[in-house]
Scaffold this motif. Structure first.
Motif, mmCIF file in Angstrom:
data_model
loop_
_atom_site.group_PDB
_atom_site.id
_atom_site.type_symbol
_atom_site.label_atom_id
_atom_site.label_comp_id
_atom_site.label_asym_id
_atom_site.label_seq_id
_atom_site.Cartn_x
_atom_site.Cartn_y
_atom_site.Cartn_z
ATOM 1 N N ASN A 18 38.139 29.628 45.926
ATOM 2 C CA ASN A 18 39.294 30.530 45.324
ATOM 3 C C ASN A 18 40.207 30.859 46.239
ATOM 4 O OD1 ASN A 18 38.587 31.562 42.095
ATOM 5 N ND2 ASN A 18 36.689 31.179 43.579
ATOM 6 N N SER A 38 41.875 39.902 46.613
ATOM 7 C CA SER A 38 40.684 39.123 46.705
ATOM 8 C C SER A 38 39.787 39.604 47.918
ATOM 9 C CB SER A 38 40.911 37.518 46.699
ATOM 10 O OG SER A 38 41.219 37.099 45.593
ATOM 11 N N ILE A 306 42.907 37.870 39.693
ATOM 12 C CA ILE A 306 42.228 36.358 39.781
ATOM 13 C C ILE A 306 41.915 35.811 38.291
ATOM 14 C CG2 ILE A 306 40.238 35.117 40.628
ATOM 15 C CD1 ILE A 306 40.036 37.280 42.725
#
Length: 500
Positions: A18, A38, A306
């Motif tokens: 990611n 994140s 996300i």
């Protein structure tokens, strides 16, 4: 390794691709925002995990000893060779034409991978981007951009093996203490946990009886065997097994939902449909636990942003009318149900009853016999409702969604199953029946696996064709592309010099 170490390893493994995607595919604004949230959510997860008390009697052990970890690692590496992760072993499935070709594109082309003037089968006539589940491929691709193709197959093998090792470690922790761990692994890998008369009737009677609905319903059931998932699509196997194990442990056992949304958001880049099906389970458990600790900043902000980025990316997909296999292309009810309603309804009822009904009835009797099993009984009823609803998609043409829904819920059912086995072993009356049942299901699992698995010679990553060449295999069809002229392409993706 403790359960805390396993949790940190799990989230780190899922997060890495990611971060690669966020930093290399997004424009500076969104790359910065995605990276910051994140890292913040992951840092919060580390802090909370280290502070938590996770010494649960529900776990098989407090820690996995180094010798056991070595056995698990060797077992994983051997399994990876047998089922040809990274093009090693007996040969790969046809899915690896797609896997290896996508990895080659990611290595050779700048990020994001854009096709300005590409035509695929006369239907892709506008600028496109590579739009597939890339988490499984990105770490290999980013390294090989610097070291070349030579290491690509071995890196893909190792990256997949790490994910499978993590899923086996979760299985070890969550298995009951009084059941032989070898037996648990055999049952889990063979998927031999349920009666499957449709599946076996298909193989035994296919030359005698032609009944389309048998084939129509058994495919998502058969493909859910874990060995087959490893062989055909390890990225889906990793998401569904690790995802269900983690969510079950956090929400159901620990009763802590403060990182569930963040965790599920990390699954999207691996497998959108896998994340969707795990998300249904997570959503139910969050509601069941009355949103216990759910509204943390790390969970809502990190998971929300996300999810927004990944949903924007996947929703840009072209709709492929030949292969309605993604969540935004729902089942076509004008299919077999419309043409043969009586046969379809009978087949669906039979499928639900014989595939899982007998087993669910047995577990219901067990979990309703003690008040201490009330939570497991509620979870079992959810599994039953989930399983009965999911085959409805199979009436239409939404093959992939049905497969991911069914294979995911079977993993949660497996956790309840081994718990039920554990209770049965305390009853002298049930032990003999249990041994016969296990032997029977293992034999059926071996039979079904060997009749379903197929190996063939597939070009290595370096030898795979490029997508913009005419000799590309038909496995690279429209659903692996997304529109460049989309919300994601126009507002989230960074600009890049294209290669025709």
């Amino acid at each position: 390794m403790t359960i805390k170490s396993l949790k940190l390893l799990t989230v780190s493994y899922l997060l890495i691709p990611n971060l690669i995607f966020i930093l290399t595919w997004l424009n500076p604004l969104w790359a910065t925002l995605g990276f910051v949230v994140s890292v913040y959510s992951f840092y919060s997860f580390i802090i909370e995990t280290n502070k938590s008390n996770e010494d649960f009697s529900a776990l098989r052990v407090n820690r996995i000893e180094p010798s056991t970890l070595l056995y698990l690692a060797l077992f994983t590496l051997i399994l990876g060779v047998v089922f040809s992760l990274g093009n090693f072993g007996l040969g790969q499935s046809y899915d690896y034409y797609k896997h290896n070709t996508i990895v080659k594109e990611l290595i050779e082309k700048p990020f994001p991978v854009v096709y300005e003037n590409e035509t695929r089968y006369g239907i892709l006539k506008e600028p496109a981007i590579l739009g597939y589940y890339m988490a499984y491929y990105l770490p290999t691709a980013i390294i090989c951009k610097f070291v070349g193709f030579g290491a690509s197959n071995i890196l893909l093998y190792l990256w997949g093996a790490i994910g499978i090792f993590i899923s086996f470690s979760w299985l070890y922790f969550l298995s009951p203490k009084n059941i032989n761990i070898v037996l648990i692994f055999i049952l889990f890998l063979l998927g031999a946990t349920l009666f499957k008369p449709y599946l076996y009737a298909h193989y035994l009677l296919k030359n005698i009886v032609s009944l389309p609905m048998i084939q129509y319903f058994i495919w998502p059931s058969g493909i859910s065997f874990n060995l087959i998932n490893v062989h055909y699509s390890p990225q889906h196997h990793i998401v569904t097994t690790v995802g269900v194990f983690f969510v079950y442990y956090e929400s159901f056992i620990r009763k802590d939902n403060r990182f569930v949304l963040f965790f599920v958001s990390l699954l999207l880049m691996w497998s959108f449909l896998g994340a969707f099906s795990v998300g249904i389970i997570a959503g139910f458990l969050v509601l069941f636990r009355k949103f216990s600790k759910f509204f943390s900043i790390a969970n809502i902000v990190g998971g929300g942003i996300i999810t927004f980025i990944m949903a924007s990316y996947f929703l840009a997909h072209f709709q492929d009318n030949r292969f309605s296999g993604f969540i935004w292309t729902f089942a076509d009810i004008s299919g077999y149900l419309y043409q043969k309603p009586l046969v379809s309804i009978l087949a669906l009822i039979g499928y639900c009853i014989f595939e899982i009904g007998i087993y669910l009835f047995f577990m219901f009797k067990l979990f309703s016999s003690r008040s201490s099993y009330q939570n497991k009984l509620i979870l079992l009823l959810f599994c039953a409702a989930y399983f009965i609803i999911s085959p409805l998609y199979r009436i239409g043409f939404n093959n992939d969604l049905a497969m991911r829904l069914i294979s995911t819920i079977k993993i949660l059912i497996f956790i309840l199953l081994i718990g039920a086995y554990s209770e049965m072993l305390k009853s002298k009356i049930s032990v003999k029946f249990l041994k016969i049942y296990m032997a029977f299901t293992i034999l059926l699992g071996i039979f079904s696996s060997m009749t379903t698995l197929k190996w063939e010679k597939v070009p290595s990553i370096a030898e795979s064709p490029n997508i913009n060449k005419a000799d590309i295999p038909e496995e690279i069809f429209l659903q692996y592309f997304a529109k460049k002229n989309s919300f994601f392409g126009n507002y989230l993706m960074r600009e890049v010099k294209t290669e025709d």
